[in-house]
Structures are given as structure tokens and as C-alpha cells.
Design a protein around this motif. Sequence first.
Motif, PDB file in Angstrom:
ATOM      1  N   THR A  65       0.546  -1.050   0.065  1.00 13.45           N
ATOM      2  CA  THR A  65       0.056   0.026   0.008  1.00 13.45           C
ATOM      3  C   THR A  65       0.775   1.087  -0.038  1.00 13.45           C
ATOM      4  N   ALA A  66       0.484   2.243  -0.802  1.00 13.74           N
ATOM      5  CA  ALA A  66       1.150   3.581  -0.685  1.00 13.74           C
ATOM      6  C   ALA A  66       0.108   4.548  -0.966  1.00 13.74           C
ATOM      7  N   GLY A  67       0.292   5.618  -0.172  1.00 14.68           N
ATOM      8  CA  GLY A  67      -0.647   6.906  -0.183  1.00 14.68           C
ATOM      9  C   GLY A  67      -1.093   7.162   1.258  1.00 14.68           C
ATOM     10  N   GLY A  68      -2.314   7.294   1.209  1.00 11.52           N
ATOM     11  CA  GLY A  68      -2.943   7.627   2.607  1.00 11.52           C
ATOM     12  C   GLY A  68      -4.105   6.559   3.031  1.00 11.52           C
ATOM     13  N   ALA A  69      -5.215   7.221   3.664  1.00  9.57           N
ATOM     14  CA  ALA A  69      -6.293   6.303   4.213  1.00  9.57           C
ATOM     15  C   ALA A  69      -7.083   5.809   3.185  1.00  9.57           C
ATOM     16  N   LEU A  70      -7.495   6.483   1.926  1.00 10.36           N
ATOM     17  CA  LEU A  70      -8.071   6.146   0.866  1.00 10.36           C
ATOM     18  C   LEU A  70      -7.577   4.785   0.173  1.00 10.36           C
ATOM     19  N   GLU A  71      -5.880   4.716   0.282  1.00  9.34           N
ATOM     20  CA  GLU A  71      -5.310   3.618  -0.551  1.00  9.34           C
ATOM     21  C   GLU A  71      -5.457   2.492   0.582  1.00  9.34           C
ATOM     22  N   VAL A  72      -5.559   2.668   2.028  1.00 10.04           N
ATOM     23  CA  VAL A  72      -5.732   1.419   2.775  1.00 10.04           C
ATOM     24  C   VAL A  72      -7.022   0.992   2.505  1.00 10.04           C
ATOM     25  N   GLY A  73      -8.133   1.663   2.320  1.00 11.05           N
ATOM     26  CA  GLY A  73      -9.377   1.029   2.282  1.00 11.05           C
ATOM     27  C   GLY A  73      -9.325   0.338   0.846  1.00 11.05           C
ATOM     28  N   ALA A  74      -8.715   0.936  -0.172  1.00 12.74           N
ATOM     29  CA  ALA A  74      -8.636   0.129  -1.440  1.00 12.74           C
ATOM     30  C   ALA A  74      -7.961  -1.004  -1.629  1.00 12.74           C
ATOM     31  N   ALA A  75      -6.874  -0.909  -0.470  1.00 11.81           N
ATOM     32  CA  ALA A  75      -6.204  -2.355  -0.489  1.00 11.81           C
ATOM     33  C   ALA A  75      -6.930  -3.239   0.198  1.00 11.81           C
ATOM     34  N   SER A  76      -7.632  -3.119   1.077  1.00 12.11           N
ATOM     35  CA  SER A  76      -8.555  -3.825   1.633  1.00 12.11           C
ATOM     36  C   SER A  76      -9.516  -4.397   0.963  1.00 12.11           C
ATOM     37  N   THR A  77     -10.130  -3.664   0.167  1.00 16.68           N
ATOM     38  CA  THR A  77     -11.028  -4.136  -0.762  1.00 16.68           C
ATOM     39  C   THR A  77     -10.599  -5.061  -1.642  1.00 16.68           C
ATOM     40  N   ASN A  78      -9.476  -4.722  -2.396  1.00 19.70           N
ATOM     41  CA  ASN A  78      -8.885  -5.676  -3.386  1.00 19.70           C
ATOM     42  C   ASN A  78      -8.435  -6.905  -2.791  1.00 19.70           C
ATOM     43  N   ALA A  79      -7.821  -6.869  -1.473  1.00 15.42           N
ATOM     44  CA  ALA A  79      -7.304  -8.206  -0.714  1.00 15.42           C
ATOM     45  C   ALA A  79      -8.679  -9.115  -0.729  1.00 15.42           C
ATOM     46  N   VAL A  80      -9.896  -8.514  -0.407  1.00 16.85           N
ATOM     47  CA  VAL A  80     -10.989  -9.386  -0.052  1.00 16.85           C
ATOM     48  C   VAL A  80     -11.487 -10.048  -1.293  1.00 16.85           C
ATOM     49  N   THR A  81     -11.471  -8.855  -2.617  1.00 16.40           N
ATOM     50  CA  THR A  81     -11.804  -9.695  -3.784  1.00 16.40           C
ATOM     51  C   THR A  81     -10.794 -10.667  -4.468  1.00 16.40           C
ATOM     52  N   ASN A  82      -9.647 -10.368  -4.524  1.00 18.45           N
ATOM     53  CA  ASN A  82      -8.747 -11.398  -4.903  1.00 18.45           C
ATOM     54  C   ASN A  82      -8.799 -12.556  -4.008  1.00 18.45           C
ATOM     55  N   SER A  83      -8.971 -12.386  -2.722  1.00 17.70           N
ATOM     56  CA  SER A  83      -9.026 -13.757  -2.009  1.00 17.70           C
ATOM     57  C   SER A  83     -10.187 -14.416  -2.345  1.00 17.70           C
ATOM     58  N   VAL A  84     -11.288 -14.122  -2.597  1.00 16.60           N
ATOM     59  CA  VAL A  84     -12.448 -14.813  -3.000  1.00 16.60           C
ATOM     60  C   VAL A  84     -12.580 -15.361  -4.078  1.00 16.60           C
ATOM     61  N   ILE A  85     -12.010 -14.596  -5.312  1.00 21.90           N
ATOM     62  CA  ILE A  85     -11.817 -15.304  -6.581  1.00 21.90           C
ATOM     63  C   ILE A  85     -10.803 -16.354  -6.540  1.00 21.90           C
ATOM     64  N   ALA A  86      -9.472 -16.223  -5.790  1.00 19.79           N
ATOM     65  CA  ALA A  86      -8.513 -17.165  -5.782  1.00 19.79           C
ATOM     66  C   ALA A  86      -9.172 -18.512  -4.946  1.00 19.79           C
ATOM     67  N   VAL A  87      -9.783 -18.388  -4.042  1.00 16.19           N
ATOM     68  CA  VAL A  87     -10.458 -19.484  -3.235  1.00 16.19           C
ATOM     69  C   VAL A  87     -11.426 -20.303  -4.416  1.00 16.19           C
ATOM     70  N   LEU A  88     -12.129 -19.488  -5.133  1.00 14.28           N
ATOM     71  CA  LEU A  88     -13.445 -20.100  -6.014  1.00 14.28           C
ATOM     72  C   LEU A  88     -12.530 -20.912  -7.165  1.00 14.28           C
ATOM     73  N   ILE A  89     -11.332 -20.215  -7.584  1.00 14.94           N
ATOM     74  CA  ILE A  89     -10.438 -21.090  -8.566  1.00 14.94           C
ATOM     75  C   ILE A  89      -9.764 -22.214  -8.078  1.00 14.94           C
ATOM     76  N   ALA A  90      -9.246 -22.021  -6.956  1.00 13.78           N
ATOM     77  CA  ALA A  90      -8.586 -23.181  -6.243  1.00 13.78           C
ATOM     78  C   ALA A  90      -9.688 -24.394  -5.516  1.00 13.78           C
ATOM     79  N   ASP A  91     -10.795 -23.829  -5.542  1.00 14.87           N
ATOM     80  CA  ASP A  91     -11.722 -24.821  -4.975  1.00 14.87           C
ATOM     81  C   ASP A  91     -11.942 -25.873  -6.334  1.00 14.87           C
ATOM     82  N   TYR A  92     -12.091 -25.265  -7.420  1.00 16.66           N
ATOM     83  CA  TYR A  92     -12.299 -26.213  -8.575  1.00 16.66           C
ATOM     84  C   TYR A  92     -10.996 -26.830  -9.079  1.00 16.66           C
ATOM     85  N   VAL A  93      -9.864 -26.354  -8.813  1.00 16.45           N
ATOM     86  CA  VAL A  93      -8.666 -26.932  -8.922  1.00 16.45           C
ATOM     87  C   VAL A  93      -8.470 -28.115  -8.090  1.00 16.45           C
TER      88      VAL A  93
END
Length: 243
Positions: A209-237
Amino acid sequence: MLEHFGKYLLFMSTLVVRGESPRILFNRTIDEAILIGINSIMIVAIVSTFIGAVTCVQVSYNLTSALIPRSTIGFMVREMTILELAPTITSIVLAGKVGSSIAGGLGTMQITEQVDALEVMGINSASYLVLPKILASLIVFPMLVTLAMFLSIAGGYVAGTLTGALTAQEYITGIRDAFIPYNIVFALIKSVVFAFLISSLSSFRGYNTAGGALEVGAASTNAVTNSVIAVLIADYVCAELLL
């Protein structure tokens, strides 16, 4: 995408370079396991119990043939819980709770220069901050999934007996019918894979993360989104490779 994947691999390689002593790593891992595991028991318990109850009610609703024994409801609840609902749904819930917490915490430390302070003191910040989170997740997630299995089956039992969909003996007969022990192993393997993906992806997003509070919120959102997608793909694999 390839650029981010390359950065992710380089980030993971830094975790084992200039690592901390085993004693410090052990203490940090225990602390993270308490934060990740103990604080997640309630949400896992609520979600898994009601998922089992809803599964039992819906299977009973669709089981209209008089030729199919009512014990099939217990069998279906057990199979759906162990193979899919307990490991996958629990991991998706934890991706939202644990993943966002990891990304937010590391992101805040990054923008407030706490990570830089660790580097100045000669500490490998990635190894000190991230590796214990990943190890703790690998330890705690299978425990939470095991708890989710038990509570989901118990929730189905309570819902089935209270609504009169089937008797207690029929439900117990169903969950004992044609049981395959390997399914438990499969579910635990999936939980370990999901734990690694959620903790590592969330740490990667938060640590960079780089920037300020907005970037921290964006990083948290991206983390959840990426994790959920990765879990679903790994579930199928995992299902394709291990079943």
C-alpha cells in the motif's frame, strides 16, 4: 496481471530471506493465531450452523418422492457440508474478515512508516510481519473448518428434528451411511490451500500500500476480492485434482 503475479512471487521469496529466530517466529505466530482464530469463532459458528439448517430444510423440501428414504436428507447434509460448504463458505467468510484485517493492518503500518522503521532497525519487515500471519492461518483455518463441519451437521439435525422433516434416528442413519473418510482429508487439504491464498494475497495487498487512508481502504477491498476469486478457482482445481 503478469506484473502483479511476478511482484507477488518476489514478495513471497522475501519472507524466507533474513528470517527471524525460531523463538520470535513462534511467539509472533501464536499471537496471530489468537487474532485470526479466536476472534473468528463466533462468525464461523453462526454461519456454519445456519447453513446446515438451511441445507436440511431445502433438501427436505425437494425430497418429495415416497420411494426415497428420509435418511437421505442427513446423507445430503453431510456430503454437502464436508465436501463444499464447510471449507469453501467458511474460507470466503474468513476472506472478508481476516483478509481485510490483514490488508488494513499492514497498509496502515506502511503509510505510517512503521514498516520503514523496522527496516532501519535491520529487521526483515516482510518476514517479521507477514510470515507469522501465513503460518497462523495454515494452523487455524483447518481447525475452524473442522468446527464448521460439526456445527453445520448439528444445525441440520436441529432444523430437521424441530420442523418434523425427519426423526433424529433417520438423520443419524443418514449421516452414517456410506461415509468416506477421505472426504475429511480432502476438506482439510482445501482449507490449508485457502488459508495460504487468503493470508498471502491479503498480506501482499496490504504490504504494498502507498498513499493515505483511501489507499488503505482500496487495498482492503482488493484483498478481499482477490482472495475470494482465488478461493473459488482453487476450489475447482482441488476438486479436479483430488477427487
